[in-house]
Design an enzyme around this catalytic site. Structure first.
Site, PDB file in Angstrom:
ATOM      1  N   GLN B  70      -7.458 -32.362  -0.566  1.00  0.00           N
ATOM      2  CA  GLN B  70      -8.458 -33.387  -0.236  1.00  0.00           C
ATOM      3  C   GLN B  70      -9.799 -32.708   0.029  1.00  0.00           C
ATOM      4  O   GLN B  70      -9.844 -31.625   0.596  1.00  0.00           O
ATOM      5  CB  GLN B  70      -8.028 -34.145   1.031  1.00  0.00           C
ATOM      6  CG  GLN B  70      -6.827 -35.032   0.850  1.00  0.00           C
ATOM      7  CD  GLN B  70      -7.128 -36.267   0.032  1.00  0.00           C
ATOM      8  OE1 GLN B  70      -6.300 -36.709  -0.740  1.00  0.00           O
ATOM      9  NE2 GLN B  70      -8.323 -36.800   0.167  1.00  0.00           N
TER      10      GLN B  70
HETATM   11  N1  LIG Z   1       3.708 -39.098 -13.618  1.00  0.00           N
HETATM   12  C1  LIG Z   1       3.592 -37.984 -12.911  1.00  0.00           C
HETATM   13  N2  LIG Z   1       3.240 -38.052 -11.635  1.00  0.00           N
HETATM   14  C2  LIG Z   1       3.146 -36.898 -10.933  1.00  0.00           C
HETATM   15  C3  LIG Z   1       3.397 -35.638 -11.522  1.00  0.00           C
HETATM   16  N3  LIG Z   1       3.214 -34.695 -10.579  1.00  0.00           N
HETATM   17  C4  LIG Z   1       2.881 -35.334  -9.452  1.00  0.00           C
HETATM   18  N4  LIG Z   1       2.837 -36.669  -9.661  1.00  0.00           N
HETATM   19  C5  LIG Z   1       2.488 -37.698  -8.685  1.00  0.00           C
HETATM   20  O1  LIG Z   1       1.170 -37.454  -8.264  1.00  0.00           O
HETATM   21  C6  LIG Z   1       1.015 -37.754  -6.880  1.00  0.00           C
HETATM   22  C7  LIG Z   1       0.417 -36.585  -6.158  1.00  0.00           C
HETATM   23  O2  LIG Z   1       1.347 -35.532  -6.034  1.00  0.00           O
HETATM   24  P1  LIG Z   1       1.290 -34.448  -4.865  1.00  0.00           P
HETATM   25  O3  LIG Z   1       2.313 -33.423  -5.184  1.00  0.00           O
HETATM   26  O4  LIG Z   1       1.339 -35.086  -3.541  1.00  0.00           O
HETATM   27  O5  LIG Z   1      -0.177 -33.868  -5.093  1.00  0.00           O
HETATM   28  P2  LIG Z   1      -0.902 -32.673  -4.324  1.00  0.00           P
HETATM   29  O6  LIG Z   1      -1.617 -31.891  -5.350  1.00  0.00           O
HETATM   30  O7  LIG Z   1       0.079 -31.938  -3.492  1.00  0.00           O
HETATM   31  O8  LIG Z   1      -1.959 -33.442  -3.426  1.00  0.00           O
HETATM   32  P3  LIG Z   1      -2.645 -32.957  -2.040  1.00  0.00           P
HETATM   33  O9  LIG Z   1      -1.531 -32.548  -1.131  1.00  0.00           O
HETATM   34  O10 LIG Z   1      -3.409 -34.123  -1.526  1.00  0.00           O
HETATM   35  O11 LIG Z   1      -3.546 -31.825  -2.386  1.00  0.00           O
HETATM   36  C8  LIG Z   1       2.408 -38.135  -6.392  1.00  0.00           C
HETATM   37  O12 LIG Z   1       2.473 -39.539  -6.321  1.00  0.00           O
HETATM   38  C9  LIG Z   1       3.338 -37.611  -7.448  1.00  0.00           C
HETATM   39  O13 LIG Z   1       4.483 -38.413  -7.591  1.00  0.00           O
HETATM   40  C10 LIG Z   1       3.761 -35.606 -12.901  1.00  0.00           C
HETATM   41  O14 LIG Z   1       3.987 -34.563 -13.512  1.00  0.00           O
HETATM   42  N5  LIG Z   1       3.833 -36.808 -13.545  1.00  0.00           N
END
Ligand SMILES: Nc1nc2c(ncn2[C@@H]2O[C@H](COP(=O)(O)OP(=O)(O)OP(=O)(O)O)[C@@H](O)[C@H]2O)c(=O)[nH]1
Ligand SMILES: [Mg+2]
Lengths: 355, 185
Positions: B70
């Protein structure tokens, strides 16, 4: 740890039988030299890089001593605060404790590169426990305050003038979507005013759906999608069926959203109401005057859609909002709960374009 | 302390790799780490601080730092730079609008001296989503060819959702770090 070292091949007793000829000896000597050079180089470079900040101790003992000191100190402060009654000093105490916990976490991060991973994990666990302790303290000390705060801030218009969001990030170029990928636009509703926009995803293989640059529109999305991106809406209503992945909302004002998703992130929203069902905690960043309530959408077949998306259960997370601009124990001033009598009630939509 | 115990000490550290995982919020970092570790990915909240995961991969122990993306907490990324062997930059390939943001943050990161020796793996994530940009399109947008020639880097399309591409990416990263650092094996 020494005892668990299974690397017998480097144990003199086990190499003896392999023929300790001079070739092996020579190689080993070279390896020792290179390894200690490498080690030296790493130590030196990290010392060099660190020299402009805090002096590096690179000692696990020193870290643990410092860490447990501040842990004890915070625990004492939490215990001492239980008897405080004066509202103002409660608030400042809670905030200070939260800040100290944040500093502890930072200490772990900064020292993590030389700490054994076991120590890192247990330190992080301690930090999490302290946070929990603080949260408990908070709920003991300020439940009523929290409630009265919420019911105060929901009065329409009260929070409108507060200059919360902005902070320069608005200068973010709007050019990205106009630029390179105009030619390949994803499915979505864009640049409309005063319309009812309906999309039924049933039977379609839709990946992500974009809703952007709308004014005074009502958007109805029926069925399931993987992801929704929302950008720049004014005075709109958005009703959507379940989203399997995440919803990302940026720059919206005076809108109402009824959404269900595994994750929801809201940035730069002002004066909006969100009726949500979420599997994880919704988050806001740079928001002001936003309110939250439970999901309340109906359309034909929504129960099946919710179930298939594993969103059929009310998790209660709609009220567990994390504000990244307010990482403290006390309630964020940027959001509140929509009081029951002000909620929209069940919203029923269908896929006909009847206004 | 004899030489052999020194060697043992160093060696044990040698088998460890420190991997920093960053990228914009919502790009899928936490999902990737949990997926590769075979954990449940059905309830993941946006990361408020950071998570650390220790994963044994081949004969190496990876300490993976998954740091929240974020905007408010991006300024804390620098706390984690020290001694990073591998950097994983995760891109949401379906979030076309924020690609400029994504490029800017990556450029800033690569200027960082403390990361100059780290191998760089770019995951073009969410390839399962229809309409996602391909890895080679992402490569162009991020202008990866303009990167410092001494940097070891690779871009790989993946989906944390299906798992596709994840092992390929980690294989490359671990091999690359190993060949740079553990020349002795
Ligand atoms: N369709 C799809 N959705 C994904 C994929 N990878 C992650 N998501 C979705 O994207 C959203 C964000 O995923 P996170 O793993 O929480 O992202 P992050 O990068 O850790 O985010 P922050 O912790 O805020 O930095 C979630 O709702 C996941 O389900 C993917 O390969 N395909
Ligand atoms: Mg995360």
């Amino acid at each position: 740890m020494e005892a668990g070292d299974r690397d017998r091949s480097r144990d003199p007793s086990s190499t003896a039988g392999e023929g300790s000829d001079s070739e092996i000896e020579r190689k080993r000597a070279q390896m020792i030299e290179r390894l200690s050079n490498l080690h030296q180089a790493r130590v030196q470079s990290s010392a060099r890089e660190k020299s402009d900040s805090a002096p590096p101790s690179e000692s696990t003992e020193a870290f643990l001593a410092r860490f447990s000191d501040s842990k004890r100190e915070i625990e004492t402060r939490i215990a001492d605060s239980k008897t405080v009654t004066d509202a103002e000093s409660v608030k400042s105490r809670l905030e200070q404790i939260a800040k100290s916990i944040e500093e502890m976490e930072k200490l772990v991060a900064e020292n993590s590169y030389f700490l054994p991973s076991y120590e890192v994990r247990s330190a992080l666990r301690s930090v999490a426990e302290l946070r929990q302790g603080l949260e408990v303290l908070n709920s003991e000390l300020v439940p009523k305050k929290k409630f009265s705060f919420k019911s105060k801030s929901v009065k329409k218009g009260l929070s409108l003038s507060r200059p919360v969001a902005a902070e320069g990030t608005d200068s973010e170029p709007d050019t990205a979507e106009k630029g390179r990928f105009k030619a390949r636009e994803s499915p979505g509703f864009r640049s409309r005013t005063g319309e009812v926009l309906v999309k039924d995803f049933k039977g379609l293989e839709v990946g992500e759906f974009t809703i952007s640059d709308l004014e005074e529109c009502e958007v109805r999305l029926i069925g399931r999608v993987r992801a929704i991106y929302v950008h720049r809406l004014r005075n709109c209503k958005v009703y959507a069926g379940p989203v399997l992945g995440s919803i990302l909302i940026e720059d919206v004002e005076d809108c109402v959203f009824v959404l269900a998703s595994h994750q929801i992130r809201i940035h730069h929203a002002k004066k909006c109401d969100f009726y949500l069902r979420v599997r994880s905690r919704p988050i806001i960043e740079d928001c002001g005057g936003v309110r939250f309530g439970p999901y309340c959408l109906e359309y034909e077949g929504i129960d099946g859609d919710l179930k298939e998306s594993r969103l059929d259960e009310e998790t209660g997370n709609w009220g567990n909002v994390d504000d990244f601009k307010w990482l403290r124990a006390v309630q964020s001033p940027n959001w509140s709960v929509v009081p029951e009598k002000e909620r929209v009630g069940t919203v029923i939509i269908d896929n006909k374009m009847s206004g | 302390m004899g030489l052999l115990s020194i060697i043992r000490k160093i060696k044990r550290k040698e088998k460890e790799m420190r991997i920093l995982m960053v990228g914009l919020d919502n790009s899928g970092k936490t999902t990737i780490v949990l997926k590769i570790n075979g954990e449940d990915t059905s309830v993941i909240s946006p990361t408020l601080g950071f998570n650390i995961k220790t994963i044994v991969y081949d004969k190496y122990t990876l300490n993976i730092w998954d740091v929240g993306g974020q905007r408010t907490i991006r300024s804390y990324w620098r706390n984690y730079f020290e001694q990073t062997d591998g950097l994983i930059w995760v891109v949401d390939s379906s979030d076309l609008r924020r690609l400029d943001d994504c490029k800017m943050e990556l450029d800033n990161l690569l200027k960082e001296e403390r990361l100059s020796g780290a191998s760089l793996l770019i995951f073009a994530n969410k390839q399962d989503i229809q309409g996602a940009l391909t890895p080679s399109e992402i490569e162009k947008v991020l202008n990866l060819d303009a990167m410092d020639k001494t940097r070891h880097w690779k871009i790989i399309g993946c989906s944390a959702y299906t798992g596709e591409g994840l092992l390929e990416g980690f294989d490359w990263l671990v091999q690359d770090i190993a060949s740079r650092i553990y020349v002795l094996d």
